[in-house]
Design a protein around this motif. Sequence first.
Motif, short mmCIF file in Angstrom:
data_model
loop_
_atom_site.label_atom_id
_atom_site.label_comp_id
_atom_site.label_asym_id
_atom_site.label_seq_id
_atom_site.Cartn_x
_atom_site.Cartn_y
_atom_site.Cartn_z
N UNK A 56 -6.71 9.76 -4.96
CA UNK A 56 -6.38 8.42 -4.81
C UNK A 56 -7.33 7.33 -5.24
N UNK A 57 -7.15 6.35 -5.80
CA UNK A 57 -8.30 5.28 -6.07
C UNK A 57 -8.75 4.91 -4.72
N UNK A 58 -10.06 4.15 -4.62
CA UNK A 58 -10.38 3.64 -3.35
C UNK A 58 -9.32 2.56 -2.62
N UNK A 59 -8.72 1.60 -3.62
CA UNK A 59 -7.93 0.81 -3.09
C UNK A 59 -6.71 1.32 -2.16
N UNK A 60 -6.35 2.62 -2.55
CA UNK A 60 -5.39 3.36 -1.95
C UNK A 60 -5.87 4.12 -0.66
N UNK A 61 -6.97 5.04 -1.24
CA UNK A 61 -7.71 6.00 -0.03
C UNK A 61 -8.21 5.20 1.06
N UNK A 62 -8.30 3.80 1.20
CA UNK A 62 -8.76 3.17 2.20
C UNK A 62 -7.71 3.14 3.24
N UNK A 63 -6.42 3.21 2.88
CA UNK A 63 -5.28 2.96 3.78
C UNK A 63 -5.32 4.10 4.66
N UNK A 64 -5.14 3.74 6.08
CA UNK A 64 -5.24 4.67 7.12
C UNK A 64 -3.99 5.75 7.01
N UNK A 65 -2.97 5.19 6.52
CA UNK A 65 -1.84 6.21 6.44
C UNK A 65 -2.02 7.29 5.36
N UNK A 66 -2.90 7.04 4.33
CA UNK A 66 -3.04 8.22 3.27
C UNK A 66 -4.10 9.20 3.60
N UNK A 67 -4.75 9.29 4.89
CA UNK A 67 -5.65 10.12 5.13
C UNK A 67 -5.41 11.60 5.24
N UNK A 68 -3.93 12.01 4.91
CA UNK A 68 -3.70 13.25 4.70
C UNK A 68 -3.45 14.01 6.04
N UNK A 69 -3.03 13.05 7.16
CA UNK A 69 -2.72 13.61 8.60
C UNK A 69 -1.32 14.33 8.84
N UNK A 70 -0.53 13.75 8.04
CA UNK A 70 0.71 14.62 7.98
C UNK A 70 1.31 14.89 6.71
N UNK A 71 1.60 14.15 5.77
CA UNK A 71 1.98 14.50 4.36
C UNK A 71 0.39 14.50 3.52
N UNK A 72 0.25 15.18 2.63
CA UNK A 72 -1.12 15.20 2.00
C UNK A 72 -0.64 14.88 0.47
N UNK A 73 -1.84 14.39 -0.30
CA UNK A 73 -1.87 14.14 -1.79
C UNK A 73 -1.53 15.46 -2.29
N UNK A 102 0.80 -1.07 -0.02
CA UNK A 102 -0.11 -0.01 0.08
C UNK A 102 0.84 1.20 0.02
N UNK A 103 1.87 1.17 0.81
CA UNK A 103 2.82 2.57 0.94
C UNK A 103 3.52 2.42 -0.49
N UNK A 104 3.98 1.49 -0.97
CA UNK A 104 4.74 1.39 -2.36
C UNK A 104 3.71 2.15 -3.48
N UNK A 105 2.40 1.49 -3.45
CA UNK A 105 1.62 2.09 -4.57
C UNK A 105 1.15 3.51 -4.60
N UNK A 106 1.00 3.74 -3.31
CA UNK A 106 0.70 5.15 -3.07
C UNK A 106 1.71 6.17 -3.80
N UNK A 128 4.10 5.45 -5.83
CA UNK A 128 4.18 5.20 -7.22
C UNK A 128 3.02 5.97 -7.88
N UNK A 129 1.72 5.81 -7.30
CA UNK A 129 0.63 6.61 -8.11
C UNK A 129 0.68 8.19 -7.97
N UNK A 130 1.15 8.52 -6.92
CA UNK A 130 1.52 9.98 -6.83
C UNK A 130 2.30 10.45 -7.99
N UNK A 131 3.34 9.62 -8.08
CA UNK A 131 4.39 9.98 -8.91
C UNK A 131 3.87 9.75 -10.26
N UNK A 132 3.45 8.77 -10.81
CA UNK A 132 2.95 8.65 -12.31
C UNK A 132 1.63 9.34 -12.36
#
Length: 193
Positions: A98-115, A67-71, A73-77
């Motif tokens: 983020x697609x739903x498959x990545x948005x559901x990860x707790x780490x991706x909620x934008x608490x520290x770094x943001x999309x 999930x971390x890897x794909x996040x 990579x998604x942001x980059x691509x």
Amino acid sequence: KAFCGAEIVNRTMHNLYTLRGTKVRDALKWSGYIDDAIARFPDVEVVFMSHNWPVFGHDRSVGFLKGQRDTYRFIHDQTLRLANQGATPREIAETLELPPSLARHFANRGYYGTLRHNAKAVYQFYFGWYDGNPANLDPLPPEPLGARYVEAMGGAEAVKAKARAAIAEGDERWAVTLLDHLVFADPDDVEAR
């Protein structure tokens, strides 16, 4: 069977560019380092990191790393895809989701770094500060720009009234923009600050 993720993986999205000011981090390499960890530790049972709680169990650990890897990579691509279509950093940050498959990860909620911040960082990494808009090549500095905006909007009281109305409508981003110009025009205006 324990992998120390250090600062490479975390329970919060990292900043590819830290707001305190550092060199932009390479999202593609970041994703690659996580992929390398997945390959090097195929029997991982625990992932622990510097600032957060560990992940226990093989499937959960590998899922967390992927999930971390794909996040990253998604942001980059996707940032590069949109930039290559002519989008500016702010436009990319505003539209990228983020697609739903990545948005559901707790780490991706934008608490520290943001999309939004990370998309701008990827743009900066490849293209620098210039966003392709000629009006941004030689803009006025904040103080004279603020003074002219305030004058064009009818003065300080008119700007404050528009900012109050924006806040009442839930449009804090516009209110901040209005008040930013007023604060630069008159730094002593306590109410605007």
